[in-house]
Design an enzyme around this catalytic site. Structure first.
Site, PDB file in Angstrom:
ATOM      1  N   ASP A  80      20.747  40.686 -12.242  1.00 21.60           N
ATOM      2  CA  ASP A  80      21.647  41.047 -12.289  1.00 21.60           C
ATOM      3  C   ASP A  80      22.190  42.896 -11.901  1.00 21.60           C
ATOM      4  O   ASP A  80      23.168  43.008 -12.109  1.00 21.60           O
ATOM      5  CB  ASP A  80      21.945  41.333 -13.919  1.00 21.60           C
ATOM      6  CG  ASP A  80      22.178  39.429 -14.937  1.00 21.60           C
ATOM      7  OD1 ASP A  80      22.771  38.860 -13.810  1.00 21.60           O
ATOM      8  OD2 ASP A  80      21.508  39.265 -15.341  1.00 21.60           O
ATOM      9  N   HIS A 128      12.621  41.558 -17.081  1.00 22.44           N
ATOM     10  CA  HIS A 128      12.527  40.156 -17.631  1.00 22.44           C
ATOM     11  C   HIS A 128      11.911  39.186 -18.372  1.00 22.44           C
ATOM     12  O   HIS A 128      10.631  40.233 -18.172  1.00 22.44           O
ATOM     13  CB  HIS A 128      12.840  39.268 -15.696  1.00 22.44           C
ATOM     14  CG  HIS A 128      13.127  38.053 -16.000  1.00 22.44           C
ATOM     15  ND1 HIS A 128      12.530  37.215 -16.448  1.00 22.44           N
ATOM     16  CD2 HIS A 128      14.537  37.916 -15.515  1.00 22.44           C
ATOM     17  CE1 HIS A 128      13.730  36.205 -15.921  1.00 22.44           C
ATOM     18  NE2 HIS A 128      14.505  36.711 -15.401  1.00 22.44           N
TER      19      HIS A 128
HETATM   20  N1  ACO Z   1      15.107  49.471 -20.828  1.00 20.99           N
HETATM   21  C1  ACO Z   1      14.240  49.994 -21.347  1.00 20.99           C
HETATM   22  N2  ACO Z   1      13.175  49.057 -22.564  1.00 20.99           N
HETATM   23  C2  ACO Z   1      13.210  48.282 -21.904  1.00 20.99           C
HETATM   24  C3  ACO Z   1      13.835  47.401 -21.066  1.00 20.99           C
HETATM   25  C4  ACO Z   1      15.232  47.964 -21.219  1.00 20.99           C
HETATM   26  N3  ACO Z   1      15.520  47.100 -20.127  1.00 20.99           N
HETATM   27  N4  ACO Z   1      13.367  45.669 -21.659  1.00 20.99           N
HETATM   28  C5  ACO Z   1      12.597  46.281 -21.938  1.00 20.99           C
HETATM   29  N5  ACO Z   1      12.326  46.973 -22.544  1.00 20.99           N
HETATM   30  C6  ACO Z   1      11.019  47.500 -22.872  1.00 20.99           C
HETATM   31  C7  ACO Z   1      11.268  47.285 -24.940  1.00 20.99           C
HETATM   32  O1  ACO Z   1      11.409  48.018 -25.710  1.00 20.99           O
HETATM   33  C8  ACO Z   1       9.200  46.983 -25.162  1.00 20.99           C
HETATM   34  O2  ACO Z   1       9.066  48.084 -25.585  1.00 20.99           O
HETATM   35  P1  ACO Z   1       7.520  48.091 -26.482  1.00 20.99           P
HETATM   36  O3  ACO Z   1       6.858  47.476 -26.174  1.00 20.99           O
HETATM   37  O4  ACO Z   1       7.340  49.436 -26.823  1.00 20.99           O
HETATM   38  O5  ACO Z   1       8.446  47.815 -27.641  1.00 20.99           O
HETATM   39  C9  ACO Z   1       9.025  46.184 -23.941  1.00 20.99           C
HETATM   40  O6  ACO Z   1       9.703  46.785 -23.027  1.00 20.99           O
HETATM   41  C10 ACO Z   1       8.953  44.944 -24.264  1.00 20.99           C
HETATM   42  O7  ACO Z   1      10.569  44.251 -24.180  1.00 20.99           O
HETATM   43  P2  ACO Z   1      11.186  42.819 -24.889  1.00 20.99           P
HETATM   44  O8  ACO Z   1      12.254  42.822 -25.524  1.00 20.99           O
HETATM   45  O9  ACO Z   1       9.669  42.355 -26.050  1.00 20.99           O
HETATM   46  O10 ACO Z   1      10.875  42.338 -23.348  1.00 20.99           O
HETATM   47  P3  ACO Z   1      11.541  40.475 -23.633  1.00 20.99           P
HETATM   48  O11 ACO Z   1      10.537  39.807 -22.672  1.00 20.99           O
HETATM   49  O12 ACO Z   1      11.671  40.093 -25.256  1.00 20.99           O
HETATM   50  O13 ACO Z   1      12.920  40.803 -23.133  1.00 20.99           O
HETATM   51  C11 ACO Z   1      15.396  41.591 -21.667  1.00 20.99           C
HETATM   52  C12 ACO Z   1      13.557  40.390 -21.866  1.00 20.99           C
HETATM   53  C13 ACO Z   1      15.949  40.811 -22.945  1.00 20.99           C
HETATM   54  C14 ACO Z   1      15.519  40.827 -20.312  1.00 20.99           C
HETATM   55  C15 ACO Z   1      15.076  42.593 -21.385  1.00 20.99           C
HETATM   56  O14 ACO Z   1      14.026  43.426 -20.774  1.00 20.99           O
HETATM   57  C16 ACO Z   1      16.139  43.954 -21.612  1.00 20.99           C
HETATM   58  O15 ACO Z   1      16.441  43.360 -22.440  1.00 20.99           O
HETATM   59  N6  ACO Z   1      16.262  43.913 -20.586  1.00 20.99           N
HETATM   60  C17 ACO Z   1      18.089  44.278 -20.842  1.00 20.99           C
HETATM   61  C18 ACO Z   1      19.091  43.435 -20.442  1.00 20.99           C
HETATM   62  C19 ACO Z   1      19.355  42.382 -19.107  1.00 20.99           C
HETATM   63  O16 ACO Z   1      19.390  42.848 -17.505  1.00 20.99           O
HETATM   64  N7  ACO Z   1      18.857  41.245 -19.000  1.00 20.99           N
HETATM   65  C20 ACO Z   1      19.133  40.385 -18.412  1.00 20.99           C
HETATM   66  C21 ACO Z   1      18.117  39.396 -17.655  1.00 20.99           C
HETATM   67  S1  ACO Z   1      17.622  38.420 -16.490  1.00 20.99           S
HETATM   68  C22 ACO Z   1      18.849  37.070 -16.858  1.00 20.99           C
HETATM   69  O17 ACO Z   1      18.903  36.336 -17.790  1.00 20.99           O
HETATM   70  C23 ACO Z   1      19.335  36.506 -15.644  1.00 20.99           C
END
Ligand code: ACO
Length: 428
Positions: free
Chosen positions: A364, A307
């Site tokens: 979710d 998140h």
């Molecule tokens: N699975 C695997 N790796 C992940 C995940 C995941 N679900 N989420 C983040 N990471 C990793 C990234 O690859 C990154 O790794 P790195 O530092 O080695 O490059 C690190 O964790 C940080 O991730 P970011 O994408 O920079 O985090 P951000 O805050 O931008 O993204 C997000 C948050 C979009 C929710 C992300 O965690 C994601 O894509 N999750 C899956 C989709 C999801 O569940 N979305 C619902 C969000 S809740 C809502 O809207 C109600």
């Protein structure tokens, strides 16, 4: 003198005011930065940018705190209901009994949608994703209520636009589903409550009355409360940004629905169940999928994990997880996908990759499983999220309008070609 920040640019010091919120959140006010220094700030994804001051929702991602108008989400989920929460978000205070009765009555009076709007549904292909249908029909409401085009026409009249939208939205949503399966639409029944009415419009058939199950109604009501607002997330910021041009409520909300649709935002609940189904079809071993999620050369991410704001736990996921167990137990559903979800959660929570990056199950992760247990098709999961988020979007749009916030217009740093002369096509 109140605290100030100091920034030194090209050897010159500039003082910037500090703004402190009710819960001691701190911001450097850069409103005059560009006019005084010529500099802007660069913050892609707005990870550190406060776009507004708001009195609606507080959340602390580090501590896992979420409250609407000061009331903790745990108490609202336990003791309130969705319509009362909608009133709280939009009006700012909990209603008295009389105010709540009047609000229910107003919403009940407007549940029907114009018959000409019903014809729109026939123009969409039956394979259309319901989010596309719902955002289009919501925007189209502005064409039936042209007075809504003026967002500054007095509180009472704006409130009529708001109640119309709250009342009609479940009808719009349920009809999108009925159309997608080629069934006749079910008209709203005003003797039913908000959630009961929605379920009835979703599942009642000319051949069979739908039996409303209070367990399902309670769980859905709770889910809607948990989704009702989440301060300046992607879709809400979209609603505020669209509304800042003084676009009407219906169109601003339609923009928010579109933003919510994406898999990185509200679309994640559908993605979660699709991911769990894929894992089940693949034999049910979670290790392979955990490895894929960790592999930087593989685009796969664990949907429902991570998140932008919550970095310890998502308080909504905690409540939903329990509601999920309750619903499955009470309805006697044994879903193999739930077992996979539990395994996945356990493995990920103990895996260094996820622990280091503070990746926890978000709201979710479990909501998709509950929706499935309720018999809601997965294309409708994100629509359900929109039904829940509607009061929050409305409250945020209203706050922005009442506060007469300026049109939103971010800056950029240009990195394209330097100025150059046009070359005639024959000479290129
Ligand atoms: N699975 C695997 N790796 C992940 C995940 C995941 N679900 N989420 C983040 N990471 C990793 C990234 O690859 C990154 O790794 P790195 O530092 O080695 O490059 C690190 O964790 C940080 O991730 P970011 O994408 O920079 O985090 P951000 O805050 O931008 O993204 C997000 C948050 C979009 C929710 C992300 O965690 C994601 O894509 N999750 C899956 C989709 C999801 O569940 N979305 C619902 C969000 S809740 C809502 O809207 C109600």
């Amino acid at each position: 003198m109140s605290e100030q920040a100091e920034i030194i640019l090209e050897g010159k010091s500039h003082k910037l005011p500090i703004v402190v919120g009710t819960e001691n959140e701190k911001a450097i006010d850069i409103n005059n930065l560009r006019s005084e220094t010529g500099y802007i700030t660069l913050d892609s994804g707005y990870k550190n940018t406060g776009a507004t001051v708001s009195a609606i929702t507080f959340l602390d991602g580090e501590e896992g705190i979420l409250s609407y108008r000061g009331y903790p989400i745990e108490q609202l989920a336990e003791r309130s209901d969705f319509i009362e929460v909608a009133y709280l978000l939009i009006k700012g205070e909990l209603p008295t009994k009389q105010q709540l009765d009047e609000f229910y009555e107003a919403i009940t009076m407007h549940t029907l949608i114009h018959e000409d709007i019903r014809k729109f549904y026939g123009a969409f292909p039956t394979f259309a994703h319901p989010m596309g249908v719902v955002s289009s029909v919501t925007s189209a409401l502005s064409t039936f209520y042209p007075e809504s085009l003026n967002p500054h026409r007095g509180e009472e009249k704006i409130f009529l636009t708001i109640t119309r939208l709250l009342a009609k939205f479940p009808t719009i949503a349920a009809w999108a589903y009925k159309h997608s399966i080629g069934h006749p639409v079910v008209y709203p029944k005003n003797k039913l409550g908000y959630v009961e009415n929605f379920l009835n419009m979703m599942f009642s058939m000319p051949t069979d009355e739908y039996e409303i199950d209070p367990v399902v109604v309670n769980a859905l009501d709770k889910l809607l409360i948990l989704h009702a607002d989440h301060e300046q997330n992607c879709s809400t910021s979209t609603v505020r940004l669209a509304g800042s041009s003084q676009a009407n409520l219906y169109s601003s909300i339609a923009a928010g629905i579109t933003a919510l649709w994406g898999p990185l935002h509200g679309g994640a609940n559908q993605e979660v169940i699709e991911m769990l189904d894929r894992i089940r079809e693949d034999g049910g071993s979670v290790d392979k999928w955990i490895a894929k999620a960790k592999d930087k050369n593989d685009p796969f991410r664990l949907m429902g994990f991570g998140h932008r704001v919550y970095k310890n736990f998502d308080p909504r996921a905690k409540i939903i997880k329990k509601a999920c167990d309750d619903v499955l137990n009470r309805l006697g559903i044994k879903d193999p996908v739930l077992e996979i979800a539990k395994k996945l959660e356990e493995v990920a929570l103990n895996d260094e990759y996820f622990v280091e990056r503070k990746l926890y199950p978000n709201v979710d992760f479990y909501s998709g499983i509950i929706y499935r247990a309720m018999g809601i098709p997965k294309d409708m999961f994100t629509v359900l999220f929109a039904v829940g988020r509607l009061p929050g979007w409305i409250a945020q749009w209203k706050e922005m309008t009442v506060n007469k916030e300026p049109i939103g217009r971010p800056r950029q740093i240009y990195v394209g070609s330097k100025s150059r002369d046009y070359i005639n096509i024959a000479d290129r």
